[in-house]
Enzyme design. Structure first.
Site, PDB file in Angstrom:
ATOM      1  N   LEU A 164       0.726  -1.148  -0.143  1.00 44.03           N
ATOM      2  CA  LEU A 164       0.075   0.065   0.140  1.00 44.03           C
ATOM      3  C   LEU A 164       0.713   1.287   0.144  1.00 44.03           C
ATOM      4  O   LEU A 164       0.786   2.026  -0.779  1.00 44.03           O
ATOM      5  CB  LEU A 164      -0.845  -0.010   1.109  1.00 44.03           C
ATOM      6  CG  LEU A 164      -1.909  -0.774   1.716  1.00 44.03           C
ATOM      7  CD1 LEU A 164      -1.311  -1.903   2.189  1.00 44.03           C
ATOM      8  CD2 LEU A 164      -3.066  -0.250   2.684  1.00 44.03           C
ATOM      9  N   THR A 429      11.846  -4.754  35.978  1.00 49.34           N
ATOM     10  CA  THR A 429      11.701  -5.467  37.105  1.00 49.34           C
ATOM     11  C   THR A 429      13.226  -6.100  37.096  1.00 49.34           C
ATOM     12  O   THR A 429      13.506  -6.563  38.166  1.00 49.34           O
ATOM     13  CB  THR A 429      10.705  -6.783  36.775  1.00 49.34           C
ATOM     14  OG1 THR A 429       9.604  -6.321  36.613  1.00 49.34           O
ATOM     15  CG2 THR A 429      10.643  -7.660  37.916  1.00 49.34           C
ATOM     16  N   GLU A 455       0.434  -0.775  10.396  1.00 50.20           N
ATOM     17  CA  GLU A 455      -0.828  -1.577  10.209  1.00 50.20           C
ATOM     18  C   GLU A 455      -2.011  -0.173  10.765  1.00 50.20           C
ATOM     19  O   GLU A 455      -2.912  -0.452  11.091  1.00 50.20           O
ATOM     20  CB  GLU A 455      -1.302  -2.607  10.659  1.00 50.20           C
ATOM     21  CG  GLU A 455      -0.638  -3.735   9.868  1.00 50.20           C
ATOM     22  CD  GLU A 455      -1.027  -3.748   8.657  1.00 50.20           C
ATOM     23  OE1 GLU A 455      -2.118  -2.966   8.094  1.00 50.20           O
ATOM     24  OE2 GLU A 455      -0.447  -4.532   7.735  1.00 50.20           O
TER      25      GLU A 455
HETATM   26  C1  ST9 Z   1       1.945  -2.341   6.940  1.00 52.83           C
HETATM   27  C2  ST9 Z   1       2.381  -3.576   6.875  1.00 52.83           C
HETATM   28  O1  ST9 Z   1       1.867  -1.517   7.836  1.00 52.83           O
HETATM   29  C3  ST9 Z   1       2.614  -4.179   8.310  1.00 52.83           C
HETATM   30  C4  ST9 Z   1       3.154  -5.662   8.375  1.00 52.83           C
HETATM   31  C5  ST9 Z   1       2.164  -6.666   7.951  1.00 52.83           C
HETATM   32  C6  ST9 Z   1       2.665  -7.800   8.239  1.00 52.83           C
HETATM   33  C7  ST9 Z   1       2.101  -8.811   6.781  1.00 52.83           C
HETATM   34  C8  ST9 Z   1       1.753  -9.687   7.440  1.00 52.83           C
HETATM   35  C9  ST9 Z   1       0.109  -9.989   7.271  1.00 52.83           C
HETATM   36  C10 ST9 Z   1      -0.493 -11.025   8.378  1.00 52.83           C
HETATM   37  C11 ST9 Z   1      -1.942 -11.161   7.988  1.00 52.83           C
HETATM   38  C12 ST9 Z   1      -2.493 -11.992   9.047  1.00 52.83           C
HETATM   39  C13 ST9 Z   1      -2.487 -13.479   8.840  1.00 52.83           C
HETATM   40  C14 ST9 Z   1      -3.342 -13.899   9.655  1.00 52.83           C
HETATM   41  C15 ST9 Z   1      -4.290 -14.941   9.293  1.00 52.83           C
HETATM   42  C16 ST9 Z   1      -5.367 -15.446  10.373  1.00 52.83           C
HETATM   43  C17 ST9 Z   1      -6.262 -16.009   9.741  1.00 52.83           C
HETATM   44  C18 ST9 Z   1      -7.853 -15.902  10.542  1.00 52.83           C
HETATM   45  N1  ST9 Z   1     -12.228  -1.570   7.712  1.00 52.83           N
HETATM   46  O2  ST9 Z   1     -12.635   6.282   5.606  1.00 52.83           O
HETATM   47  P1  ST9 Z   1     -12.275   6.201   4.261  1.00 52.83           P
HETATM   48  C19 ST9 Z   1     -12.318   1.024   3.614  1.00 52.83           C
HETATM   49  S1  ST9 Z   1       0.827  -2.169   5.507  1.00 52.83           S
HETATM   50  C20 ST9 Z   1     -12.504  -1.896   6.646  1.00 52.83           C
HETATM   51  O3  ST9 Z   1     -13.032   7.129   3.220  1.00 52.83           O
HETATM   52  P2  ST9 Z   1      -9.898   7.309   3.374  1.00 52.83           P
HETATM   53  C21 ST9 Z   1     -13.756   0.923   2.968  1.00 52.83           C
HETATM   54  O4  ST9 Z   1     -13.649   0.296   1.736  1.00 52.83           O
HETATM   55  C22 ST9 Z   1       0.402  -0.413   5.774  1.00 52.83           C
HETATM   56  N2  ST9 Z   1     -12.478  -1.144   5.589  1.00 52.83           N
HETATM   57  O5  ST9 Z   1     -10.687   6.155   4.187  1.00 52.83           O
HETATM   58  C23 ST9 Z   1     -13.946   2.437   2.757  1.00 52.83           C
HETATM   59  O6  ST9 Z   1     -14.943   2.627   2.004  1.00 52.83           O
HETATM   60  P3  ST9 Z   1     -16.546   2.684   2.740  1.00 52.83           P
HETATM   61  C24 ST9 Z   1      -0.844  -0.119   6.458  1.00 52.83           C
HETATM   62  C25 ST9 Z   1     -12.042  -0.026   5.780  1.00 52.83           C
HETATM   63  O7  ST9 Z   1      -9.937   8.625   4.013  1.00 52.83           O
HETATM   64  C26 ST9 Z   1     -12.449   3.019   2.235  1.00 52.83           C
HETATM   65  O8  ST9 Z   1     -11.439   2.174   2.931  1.00 52.83           O
HETATM   66  N3  ST9 Z   1      -1.510   1.024   6.425  1.00 52.83           N
HETATM   67  C27 ST9 Z   1     -11.694   0.708   7.118  1.00 52.83           C
HETATM   68  O9  ST9 Z   1     -10.053   7.165   1.902  1.00 52.83           O
HETATM   69  C28 ST9 Z   1     -12.553   4.443   2.262  1.00 52.83           C
HETATM   70  O10 ST9 Z   1     -12.459   4.749   3.667  1.00 52.83           O
HETATM   71  C29 ST9 Z   1      -2.581   1.311   6.928  1.00 52.83           C
HETATM   72  O11 ST9 Z   1      -3.276   0.529   7.730  1.00 52.83           O
HETATM   73  C30 ST9 Z   1     -11.797  -0.422   7.966  1.00 52.83           C
HETATM   74  N4  ST9 Z   1     -11.496  -0.021   9.374  1.00 52.83           N
HETATM   75  O12 ST9 Z   1      -8.305   6.534   3.811  1.00 52.83           O
HETATM   76  C31 ST9 Z   1      -3.097   2.699   6.418  1.00 52.83           C
HETATM   77  N5  ST9 Z   1     -11.369   1.718   6.902  1.00 52.83           N
HETATM   78  O13 ST9 Z   1     -16.710   3.760   3.588  1.00 52.83           O
HETATM   79  C32 ST9 Z   1      -3.442   3.548   7.728  1.00 52.83           C
HETATM   80  C33 ST9 Z   1     -11.482   2.153   5.674  1.00 52.83           C
HETATM   81  O14 ST9 Z   1     -17.252   3.270   1.387  1.00 52.83           O
HETATM   82  N6  ST9 Z   1      -4.249   4.417   7.140  1.00 52.83           N
HETATM   83  N7  ST9 Z   1     -11.980   1.174   4.976  1.00 52.83           N
HETATM   84  O15 ST9 Z   1     -16.728   1.390   2.951  1.00 52.83           O
HETATM   85  C34 ST9 Z   1      -5.765   4.340   7.191  1.00 52.83           C
HETATM   86  O16 ST9 Z   1      -6.427   3.264   7.717  1.00 52.83           O
HETATM   87  C35 ST9 Z   1      -6.724   5.597   6.881  1.00 52.83           C
HETATM   88  O17 ST9 Z   1      -7.783   5.682   7.878  1.00 52.83           O
HETATM   89  C36 ST9 Z   1      -7.307   5.234   5.503  1.00 52.83           C
HETATM   90  C37 ST9 Z   1      -8.172   6.703   5.136  1.00 52.83           C
HETATM   91  C38 ST9 Z   1      -6.365   4.741   4.400  1.00 52.83           C
HETATM   92  C39 ST9 Z   1      -8.440   4.267   5.454  1.00 52.83           C
END
Ligand code: ST9
Length: 622
Positions: A164, A429, A455
């Site tokens: 991303l 500690t 994240e």
């Molecule tokens: C990173 C890598 O940091 C870290 C290491 C990762 C390790 C990789 C390993 C992966 C492991 C995976 C786990 C495996 C486990 C398996 C287990 C299985 C059980 N929820 O509010 P809007 C969507 S990577 C859902 O207008 P803005 C939604 O589609 C970098 N969806 O946002 C929404 O549309 P609508 C990490 C959400 O103002 C649309 O986005 N970077 C959510 O345009 C637009 O929403 C980040 O995390 C949500 N909570 O953008 C970025 N929120 O509303 C951080 C939004 O129509 N920045 N959507 O539904 C943000 O999160 C910002 O708030 C932003 C803002 C980008 C969302």
């Protein structure tokens, strides 16, 4: 001896004694996996984590991968590779992927229990090994072509990444400039530079599948500004045969062009990734496929992000738990000073567990580690509900919403509390010895700091929590959670031993509700048609505060709920170790309530007094 000290007893307490997971195991979508098998899996993952995965923890920190710019590679140390291979050979990764792609149907609560053990022992193993989980997102959103790719990813145990972030698009993903142009054969060429990409290079796997957000060019209805204009592309490191999965021997034009030098978690390669640059590698184009052939990138990517946020919180909490158990072991052996009640100069020296402030510190660590474990597993139990509904062809909107509400608490609250307590209590500690590399805590502190950052930083979690998970959801999930807490408050369980804690929880819940109400009023007053838009600044000054406050309230409730179970058990158990365990559960819950909940009233006072003076202060006065 292993640095990693797990707490399987407490994991099983949550799963089976509090959350009743035995009732969903061995039936429905989990028919193949009964409670006894789940316990065997947990015992074996626990053993592998402590004995094999933890073995390379220190070496991977002291001898981290080195980026070679001439080959664009960054091989991991041999000891880490051995641990990684042991984990993948164990086959337990298959719990992360559904049966359709070659995984094993398992409830989320069991998956996150195994995750705690692996993440606590050596977190990058879980991250490099997350390909099977990524494949489930590809399968779920994909065309037939993508579904075959998902199967290949699992068959060949490829790595995968979430791509991303860019140099100028961190929290603000919508500022991303990486672009995608359509080729005649239906593939896309990606060009641009991404940053902070976890696991984008290593010598652990035959191939890596990058899940890349890019802005398509020349496509009607797609490619506009912001996050909604982003699409998700599957971009492999090496080209492969779409039927067999065999590598064709051709390199795709996606290269790692730098590996960051980090404060901790160094064996987890954090990469700059360059796409389709004629000056880089062999100058090949970076080709990929549009996932599902639909331009819905940010929503698709959030299916990965949600799991990754859960993973980050669980990692932090797992580290705190091991930090506490290491500190406890040290405190039980370290003799220093006399008991405070014996002031004589010749008084016998005692272990530091005799000192009140050490006991306070140990209980801070124990109560937070156990509270946040129960938070992770409680959240996972809502994910179980979602899985059960899906298996029956239903949608459980309440379960989805409560899970969504809890995720920023697991990630934001979990990482903040864990990293702070690891530094201020676990390391402390050990006294001066905690600062030394002779003990694992200094590495824990360095490795856990990243959890508040990646994240989505804590501030992003706070905003997500209030604006999306509470306001956009019209308070339904929060209302349900508050209702569950109220039901507990009205209950008399616990033989009167939890009466005072219940009263503290009732007051804290009222104060937390008042903060939400206050923020909501400020938000309403920011409507430009009837109020002053600058009131939204006041809301935003309180979002992180609210996240931490609700985290404290929910954690106190979960601990007290566990204490109620423990008190019942205390009436029947006979083994001394069981008595100790359950007494410990009651003590941790009472301590947590007494030491944390009264602070919620102060947070309420601060939240209600927030004005815009910090926004009015000229930048030059800072
Ligand atoms: C990173 C890598 O940091 C870290 C290491 C990762 C390790 C990789 C390993 C992966 C492991 C995976 C786990 C495996 C486990 C398996 C287990 C299985 C059980 N929820 O509010 P809007 C969507 S990577 C859902 O207008 P803005 C939604 O589609 C970098 N969806 O946002 C929404 O549309 P609508 C990490 C959400 O103002 C649309 O986005 N970077 C959510 O345009 C637009 O929403 C980040 O995390 C949500 N909570 O953008 C970025 N929120 O509303 C951080 C939004 O129509 N920045 N959507 O539904 C943000 O999160 C910002 O708030 C932003 C803002 C980008 C969302």
């Amino acid at each position: 001896m292993s640095h990693y000290k797990s707490n399987l007893r407490d994991i099983e307490f949550n799963l089976f004694e509090v959350l009743g997971r035995d009732k969903i195991l061995g039936a429905g979508p989990f028919a193949e996996l009964d409670a006894d098998t789940a316990r065997e899996i947990l015992a074996e993952v626990d053993r592998v984590a402590r004995e094999d995965l933890a073995a390379s923890f220190e070496d991977s920190d002291r001898n981290p991968p080195v980026f070679d710019p001439t080959t664009n590679t960054a091989p991991v140390p041999a000891a880490f590779k051995k641990s990684y291979d042991t984990w993948m050979d164990s086959g337990f990764w298959s719990l992360q992927a559904p049966a359709e792609v070659g995984g094993t149907a398992a409830p989320s609560s069991l998956v996150w229990s195994t995750a705690e053990l692996v993440l606590g022992a050596n977190a990058p193993i879980w991250m490099y090994g997350a390909g099977p989980f990524f494949s489930s997102v590809v399968h779920r959103n994909g065309t037939d072509r993508d579904k075959r790719i998902a199967e290949i990813m699992v068959e060949r145990l490829w790595g995968a990444t979430m791509v991303l972030t860019e140099p100028d698009a961190g929290s603000d993903v919508g500022s991303g400039r990486t672009k995608a142009t359509l080729n005649e054969d239906g593939t896309w060429n990606i060009s641009g530079v991404k940053r902070f990409i976890t696991s984008a290079e290593s010598d652990l796997q035959e191939n890596i599948m990058h899940l890349v957000l890019a802005r398509p060019e020349g496509v009607e209805g797609a490619g506009g500004p912001g996050t909604k204009g982003l699409s998700l592309f599957l971009v492999p490191k090496y080209h492969f045969d779409l039927e067999t999965g065999e590598l064709t021997g051709e390199r795709n034009g996606v290269y790692v062009t730098n590996v960051e030098h980090k404060m901790g978690i160094k064996v987890s390669n954090t990469c700059e990734l360059t796409f389709g640059d004629p000056q880089v590698g062999g100058g090949e184009p970076a080709k990929g496929w549009l996932l599902g052939e639909v331009h819905d990138g940010i929503a698709q990517m959030f299916q990965v992000i949600e799991n990754a946020r859960m993973m980050v919180g669980t990692k932090a909490i797992a580290t705190l738990s091991s930090g506490y158990l290491n500190a406890l072991e040290y405190a039980k052996q370290r003799v220093q000073g006399a008991d405070l009640t014996n002031p004589a100069k010749t008084a016998p020296r005692v272990t530091i567990t005799h000192h009140p402030d050490v006991r306070r510190s140990l209980l801070v660590q124990k109560s937070f580690a156990e509270a946040m474990r129960s938070l992770v597993l409680y959240t996972a139990s809502w994910q179980d509900q979602v899985q059960l509904a899906e298996a029956e062809g239903r949608e459980d909107q309440l379960a989805e919403a409560v899970n969504d509400l809890l995720l920023p608490i697991v990630k934001g609250y979990g990482s903040e509390r864990s990293w702070t307590i690891l530094g201020t209590e676990s390391l402390q500690t050990f006294g001066g010895s905690g600062f030394l590399q002779d003990y694992p805590i200094e590495q824990y502190v360095r490795d856990a700091k990243i959890d508040t950052l990646y994240e989505g930083t804590t501030a992003i979690q706070g905003q997500d929590f209030f604006f999306r998970k509470i306001v956009k959801n019209q308070g339904q999930a929060l209302g349900h959670l508050a209702g569950e807490i109220k039901t507990f408050l009205e209950n008399e369980g616990g033989n009167g031993r939890l009466k005072e804690s219940r009263e503290l929880l009732a007051t804290a819940l009222e104060d937390a509700n008042a903060i939400v109400g206050h923020m909501f009023n400020d938000l309403m007053a920011s409507d430009p048609s009837s109020g002053d838009i600058r009131n939204v600044y006041k809301v935003a000054q309180n979002t992180s505060r609210l996240l931490m406050v609700i985290g404290d309230v929910v954690c106190a409730w979960l601990l007290l709920r566990g204490a109620e179970v423990a008190l019942e058990k205390l009436g029947t158990v006979t083994l001394p170790q069981d008595k100790d365990f359950y007494e410990g559960k009651v003590a941790a819950a009472q301590f947590f309530a007494a030491y944390n909940l009264p602070k919620v009233s102060a947070e309420r006072a601060i939240a209600e007094a927030v004005d815009n003076s910090i926004m009015d202060l000229p930048e030059s006065a800072f």
